[in-house]
Design a protein around this motif. Structure first.
Motif, short mmCIF file in Angstrom:
data_model
loop_
_atom_site.label_atom_id
_atom_site.label_comp_id
_atom_site.label_asym_id
_atom_site.label_seq_id
_atom_site.Cartn_x
_atom_site.Cartn_y
_atom_site.Cartn_z
N UNK A 334 50.80 49.63 104.62
CA UNK A 334 49.61 48.91 104.21
C UNK A 334 49.67 47.43 104.55
N UNK A 335 50.89 46.89 104.72
CA UNK A 335 51.02 45.47 105.05
C UNK A 335 50.35 45.13 106.38
N UNK A 336 50.29 46.11 107.29
CA UNK A 336 49.63 45.89 108.57
C UNK A 336 48.15 45.57 108.38
N UNK A 337 47.53 46.20 107.37
CA UNK A 337 46.11 45.95 107.12
C UNK A 337 45.90 44.52 106.63
N UNK A 338 46.83 44.03 105.80
CA UNK A 338 46.71 42.65 105.32
C UNK A 338 46.86 41.67 106.47
N UNK A 339 47.81 41.91 107.34
CA UNK A 339 48.04 41.02 108.48
C UNK A 339 46.80 40.94 109.37
N UNK A 340 46.11 42.08 109.52
CA UNK A 340 44.91 42.14 110.37
C UNK A 340 43.64 41.72 109.64
N UNK A 341 43.76 41.41 108.35
CA UNK A 341 42.59 41.01 107.57
C UNK A 341 41.67 42.15 107.23
N UNK A 342 42.18 43.38 107.20
CA UNK A 342 41.37 44.56 106.92
C UNK A 342 41.56 44.99 105.47
#
Length: 390
Positions: A334-342
């Motif tokens: 889920x951290x990938x979504x935060x990095x991408x602003x999603x």
């Protein structure tokens, strides 16, 4: 033989009724709960008798489906609907219902495309409403039809959402942009806690997936106020307007209908919001946990502690990976979504007792958008707790 002839005569009769314009579209407004703006209309079929009486679709839609005439009926109604919607401001949409039997992999996208071209109506303003049952019967065919409609520019709405017990995983796979909360939950929300929990979870789900959420069947100011407090952005129902003929839609838009309701649908007080949060903490099928930016448990409900199998007094000041090690890989993903602003997508977790929780994670920020931490919200998806008696 006689029965076949009788059936053929009946089909021909209904075909003639369609061709003669006996079926007319009526339009029910969909409004923003924030400021009562009309954002669009749902097209509803009505049969007009020669003496002027109006026949409900519940009386003729099953017959149309039996005779295989739904596409013909939809073509007639959508043609009239497109001509009417062309007179509205461009930011307002038209919503039409599609029966599960029409998602059969044959004609629907082609019909919609040709109608849009004929009436020069942008399909980006068209919202197609389908029910969960349309997907359960034949998921692959329905998915292909929905994807084709979406690629043409149509918005997709899941109608009567929350009434089935099917997995929510397919929502991530389909190009749906709207969830419509079934009216049965709205009718019972003032006196049934389970209904309020389901509505809150659907609104949270929509927010997590960046989807619009529309509450159907809103009839009282109390329902509208509660929905607004929960955070539901849109609604439709008799409180905001009954279905009206095409010629009255323009008058409704120019009159700015609904502003008088806006003054009565007030924001929740701080006391009401505090009571709502306390109720969520105490709900047996709802679990809440707050994390620091470093993923340390700051606070949690008793239900959350029981769900993860920790004593309440031991759960705070622990790293979330220590509390639920089985979900560490998912949380890292889920951290990938935060990095991408999603927005974080919801996911399901199977509990030791066999029930399933829908987990939603949201970021908690201050007024300057500074990250304060994360909120983990869990809702029990066991069908027994989701069923609501009208």
């Amino acid at each position: 033989m006689n029965e076949n002839l009788k059936s053929a005569d009946s089909r021909a009769t209904y075909q003639q009724l369609i061709n003669s314009g006996a079926f007319k579209p009526f339009f029910q407004p969909i409004v923003s709960l924030e400021d009562q703006r009309v954002v669009g209309f749902e097209l509803l079929a009505r049969r007009i008798l020669p003496e002027g009486l109006i026949v409900s679709p519940a009386e003729f839609i099953p017959v149309m489906e039996q005779y295989g005439l739904l596409n013909e009926l939809m073509t007639s109604l959508a043609s009239q609907g497109f001509m009417t919607a062309r007179t509205w401001p461009e930011h307002q949409f038209l919503s039409i219902n599609v029966s599960p039997s029409q998602l059969n992999g044959k004609h629907l996208p082609d019909i919609i495309r040709k109608l849009g071209e004929r009436y020069q109506f942008s399909l980006s303003r068209l919202r197609i409403e389908i029910t969960e049952t349309a997907l359960i019967d034949d998921v692959e065919t329905a998915r292909a039809e929905i994807e084709a409609l979406s690629e043409m520019g149509c918005m997709i709405a899941m109608d009567d959402f929350g009434t089935g017990c099917s997995s929510l995983a397919w929502l991530i796979q389909l190009p749906a942009s709207t969830l419509k909360i079934d009216g049965s939950f709205i009718r019972s929300m003032l006196h049934k806690k389970d209904s309020r929990k389901i509505i809150s979870s659907v609104v949270g789900l929509g927010r997590s997936l960046d989807m619009d959420v529309i509450a159907e069947g809103v009839e009282t100011e109390e329902e509208a106020e509660m929905l607004r407090g929960i955070g539901c952005p849109y609604a439709q129902g008799y409180l905001f307007g009954r279905p009206i003929p095409a010629e009255e839609t323009r008058n409704l838009l120019t009159a700015g209908s609904g502003s008088h309701i806006h003054r009565r649908v007030a924001r929740m007080s701080l006391e009401q919001r505090a009571h709502q949060i306390s109720s969520m903490y105490a709900a047996p099928d709802t679990s809440i946990c707050f994390l620091s930016p470093e993923l340390i448990v700051v606070d949690a409900s008793d239900t959350f502690a029981a769900r993860v199998g920790w004593p309440m007094q031991d759960i705070t000041h622990r790293h979330i990976f220590e509390v639920i090690p089985s979900q560490a890989e998912k949380l890292l993903w889920l951290q990938d979504f935060r990095i991408k602003g999603l927005p974080y997508p919801p996911f399901e977790v199977k509990l030791p007792g066999g029930t399933i929780d829908l987990i939603m994670i949201t970021q908690v920020e201050d007024e300057a958008k500074e990250l304060l931490g994360f909120c983990i919200f869990g809702f029990n998806l066991d069908c027994k707790t989701r069923s609501v008696q009208p």
